[in-house]
Design a protein around this motif. Structure first.
Motif, PDB file in Angstrom:
ATOM      1  N   SER A   1       0.809  -1.218   0.000  1.00 17.09           N
ATOM      2  CA  SER A   1       0.000   0.000   0.000  1.00 17.09           C
ATOM      3  C   SER A   1       0.841   1.267   0.000  1.00 17.09           C
ATOM      4  CB  SER A   1      -0.941   0.001   1.207  1.00 17.09           C
ATOM      5  OG  SER A   1      -0.195  -0.075   2.412  1.00 17.09           O
TER       6      SER A   1
ATOM      7  N   LYS B   1      -5.082   5.143  -7.600  1.00 21.41           N
ATOM      8  CA  LYS B   1      -5.593   6.430  -7.148  1.00 21.41           C
ATOM      9  C   LYS B   1      -6.715   6.924  -8.061  1.00 21.41           C
ATOM     10  CE  LYS B   1      -4.235  11.178  -6.069  1.00 21.41           C
ATOM     11  NZ  LYS B   1      -3.110  12.163  -6.018  1.00 21.41           N
TER      12      LYS B   1
ATOM     13  N   TYR C   1       0.336   2.689  -9.053  1.00 21.99           N
ATOM     14  CA  TYR C   1      -0.252   3.452  -7.953  1.00 21.99           C
ATOM     15  C   TYR C   1      -1.116   4.588  -8.485  1.00 21.99           C
ATOM     16  CZ  TYR C   1       2.644   0.862  -4.667  1.00 21.99           C
ATOM     17  OH  TYR C   1       3.194  -0.145  -3.916  1.00 21.99           O
ATOM     18  N   ALA C   2      -0.695   5.163  -9.605  1.00 22.80           N
ATOM     19  CA  ALA C   2      -1.507   6.215 -10.231  1.00 22.80           C
ATOM     20  C   ALA C   2      -2.850   5.656 -10.683  1.00 22.80           C
ATOM     21  CB  ALA C   2      -0.751   6.825 -11.411  1.00 22.80           C
TER      22      ALA C   2
ATOM     23  N   THR D   1      -9.865   4.795  -7.570  1.00 22.53           N
ATOM     24  CA  THR D   1     -10.412   5.063  -6.239  1.00 22.53           C
ATOM     25  C   THR D   1     -11.232   6.351  -6.242  1.00 22.53           C
ATOM     26  OG1 THR D   1      -8.563   3.925  -5.152  1.00 22.53           O
ATOM     27  CG2 THR D   1      -9.837   5.485  -3.817  1.00 22.53           C
ATOM     28  N   LEU D   2     -10.742   7.358  -6.949  1.00 21.56           N
ATOM     29  CA  LEU D   2     -11.416   8.656  -7.002  1.00 21.56           C
ATOM     30  C   LEU D   2     -12.536   8.700  -8.035  1.00 21.56           C
ATOM     31  CD1 LEU D   2      -8.330  11.057  -6.765  1.00 21.56           C
ATOM     32  CD2 LEU D   2      -9.957  10.495  -4.949  1.00 21.56           C
TER      33      LEU D   2
ATOM     34  N   TYR E   1      -6.181  -1.584   0.714  1.00 23.25           N
ATOM     35  CA  TYR E   1      -6.343  -0.715   1.882  1.00 23.25           C
ATOM     36  C   TYR E   1      -6.465  -1.501   3.183  1.00 23.25           C
ATOM     37  CZ  TYR E   1      -7.114   2.797  -1.705  1.00 23.25           C
ATOM     38  OH  TYR E   1      -6.954   3.634  -2.782  1.00 23.25           O
TER      39      TYR E   1
END
Length: 592
Positions: free
Chosen positions: A430, A450, A446-447, A453-454, A557
């Protein structure tokens, strides 16, 4: 008699103009205009315009219905249960145009209305429009609502009889001031008066009608819009209405002589007059929710209209004023969209370029054409249709990008067990940058996490702002990122028997399937059948598809994932077959 405005309104019975707001302490709304009605019991009520039955439906009508349908479906993902959300559409069946069109076709008006209304109903069924009510202004329930609404206005002193004189446009069913008239050369070479906005011919008309004291509502309307900048969306249309309200707002004729217009609802107590078609039509929004019974009061404050820009003035000035006059608040929201052109030209029978929406649904599939109109349609400005654009978009975004991604991640060659693989936290820690023998995730990965997730929050923002096209653009962008993720790590090259590769192979597939689950969930309002097919392939149950509990990649997470290890659903073939078969080999390649 008193001369009023450019329309030469000659009043028979009214004394000098004095604002009713000064005459008495009457309130014109159910609450102060500075206070917005709260959403009650999680309810919402969406409406399309009711569509005029003087001609068959075209893609502009379907676009209006799809926008409202997507808003309604999206909200149901947040507030499940059909009782919490209502959605109405229907047909507008009274007026001079209908009377004239029926006469030209050799039909009785009722027969023409039945025929064309059935076409709209059939189109909306085929297009998977999930409305809860289809209203016709010839319905008995609607006549009762209109008559009651008229009587309320009359009782409140807002209607009077006067001589109305001015330019009348039969096509637009409205009077126009001199400033809105121009001259164009007609077939005989003579300059003919036409509407400056629509280009339709107008004629000088002088008759005694009932008149609504619209002029008394200029300041309340301004106050309503100043207090709620979101009342009309997008913002340019909100600004346009405020500009209109800077001009003189003349009183409004709300009836026609029955000898001129007999196909409509007679004025209560005066059969010599027929209620103006727009007043009649606008009340449909109240009819659907039970007006005048008390039931309607729990739905009206949460009403959102979806309309085309050509009827903005009727919905953003006349309708709110009539509502205020009847003691109600204006609509909660008015969502406005622009029009569709065809190869750069306005759709027109004379040009022979009117696009048949039913043919498009058959050619491009229901979900495909829904996706195209909502992905390409931008409410702020007119959008252009041509066949090649549809094929290119659907093949690129639904067949190749989304469908190819699903095919890759569920192919037996790399996922022979047909399960939702296990996520390995050691391979994809994570915290970025951790060094370890098992860590394989890169900065781009990771991008991606993110971004996805958004994504639900981003999509919610776009729906709230009536930017469904931006919501779909955001989803499409994340689909491309996910494809790049899969391509970057090439799971088909990993050895599932290797203790080093196997955990990473499962992790790559787990992440990709999680992305697909989010995409499928968010696409439900736009492509309900395709989204159902995608989610069913992933083994996502019907009770796991709403937005309230939606979470992405919980294992990343530190939370359990209910899908991990679950068997995938049955393979039902390509998610969306390519329309251009000349490049169909690309889809086959994605299955390897």
């Amino acid at each position: 008699m008193l001369r009023i405005s450019a329309l030469r309104l000659l009043e028979c019975t009214r004394p000098n103009r004095v604002s009713l707001l000064q005459d008495c302490p009457r309130r014109y709304g159910s609450c102060p205009l500075s206070v917005r009605d709260e959403v009650r019991d999680g309810r919402a009520y969406f409406t399309t315009p009711i569509f005029y039955v003087n001609a068959a439906p075209h893609i502009g009508h379907l676009y209006s219905a799809l926008l409202a349908d997507a808003l309604c479906r999206y909200r149901r993902l947040w507030v499940p249960g059909a009782a919490a959300t209502r959605f109405s559409t229907g047909t507008d069946e009274h007026g001079l145009k209908i009377q004239q069109a029926a006469a030209s076709a050799g039909l009785a008006p009722a027969e023409l209305c039945d025929r064309v209304s059935a076409q709209f109903q059939q189109l909306f069924r085929e297009a998977d429009i999930a409305s809860t009510d289809f209203i016709r202004t010839t319905d008995a329930r609607h006549r009762l609502a209109v008559e009651h609404f008229w009587k309320v206005l009359k009782a409140r002193g807002l209607l009077y009889k006067g001589l109305y004189e001015g330019w009348y446009c039969a096509s637009d069913e409205c009077f126009l001031p001199e400033a809105k008239i121009t001259r164009q050369l007609g077939p005989t070479g003579d300059a003919c008066p036409v509407s400056l906005e629509s280009g339709h011919p107008v004629s000088w008309t002088k008759e005694e009608n009932y008149i609504f004291r619209l002029s008394q509502f200029q300041e309340p309307l301004r106050q309503w819009l100043r207090d709620d900048p979101q009342a009309i969306t997008p913002q340019p249309f909100h600004h346009a209405v405020l500009q209109w309200l800077e001009e003189e707002l003349p009183d409004l004729s709300v009836s026609r002589r029955s000898s001129q217009l007999h196909w409509g609802i007679p004025v209560p107590g005066d059969d010599s007059q027929t209620i103006y078609v727009w007043l009649d039509a606008l009340v449909n929004y109240l009819t659907v929710i039970g007006y005048p019974d008390a039931e309607f009061k729990s739905w009206w404050p949460v009403t959102s209209h979806v309309i085309g820009k050509d009827i903005l003035k009727f919905h953003a000035i006349y309708w709110p004023a009539l509502l205020l006059g009847a003691g109600m608040s204006p609509p909660h929201r008015i969502y406005v969209h622009s029009h569709w052109t065809v190869c750069g030209q306005k759709m027109s029978k004379s040009l022979g370029n009117v696009v048949d929406p039913r043919s498009c649904l058959e050619r491009y599939t229901v979900d495909g054409f829904r996706y195209f109109l909502l992905r390409q349609g931008v409410p702020n400005w007119d959008c252009d249709y041509y066949d090649e654009k549809v094929v290119k978009l659907l093949d690129s975004e639904l067949a190749d990008a989304l469908g190819g991604l699903l095919n890759r991640c569920t192919a037996k060659r790399i996922n022979p067990s047909g399960t939702y693989p296990v996520f390995c936290t050691a391979c994809f820690p994570s915290t970025p940058g951790l060094v370890g023998s098992s860590a394989r995730a890169q900065a781009e990965d990771y991008a991606l996490v993110k971004a996805v997730t958004l994504l639900p929050k981003q999509v919610a923002h776009h729906y709230d702002n009536f930017q469904i096209y931006k919501a779909l653009e955001a989803v499409s962008s994340c689909v491309r990122q996910t494809n790049a993720f899969v391509q970057r790590h090439a799971p088909w090259k990993l050895n599932r028997e290797s203790p080093v590769d196997a955990p990473w192979l499962g992790t790559v597939l787990h992440v990709a399937l999680e992305c697909l689950r989010i995409f499928g969930t968010l696409l439900q309002p736009v492509t309900p059948t395709l989204a159902d097919k995608l989610l069913s392939r992933l083994g996502v149950c019907a009770t796991e598809r709403d937005l309230k509990e939606l979470s992405f990649l919980p294992r990343f997470y530190g939370q359990p994932c209910p899908f991990e290890g679950r068997q995938l659903g049955p393979d039902t073939g390509l998610l969306f077959p390519r329309l251009d078969q000349s490049r169909a080999w690309l889809v086959k390649a994605h299955t390897t």
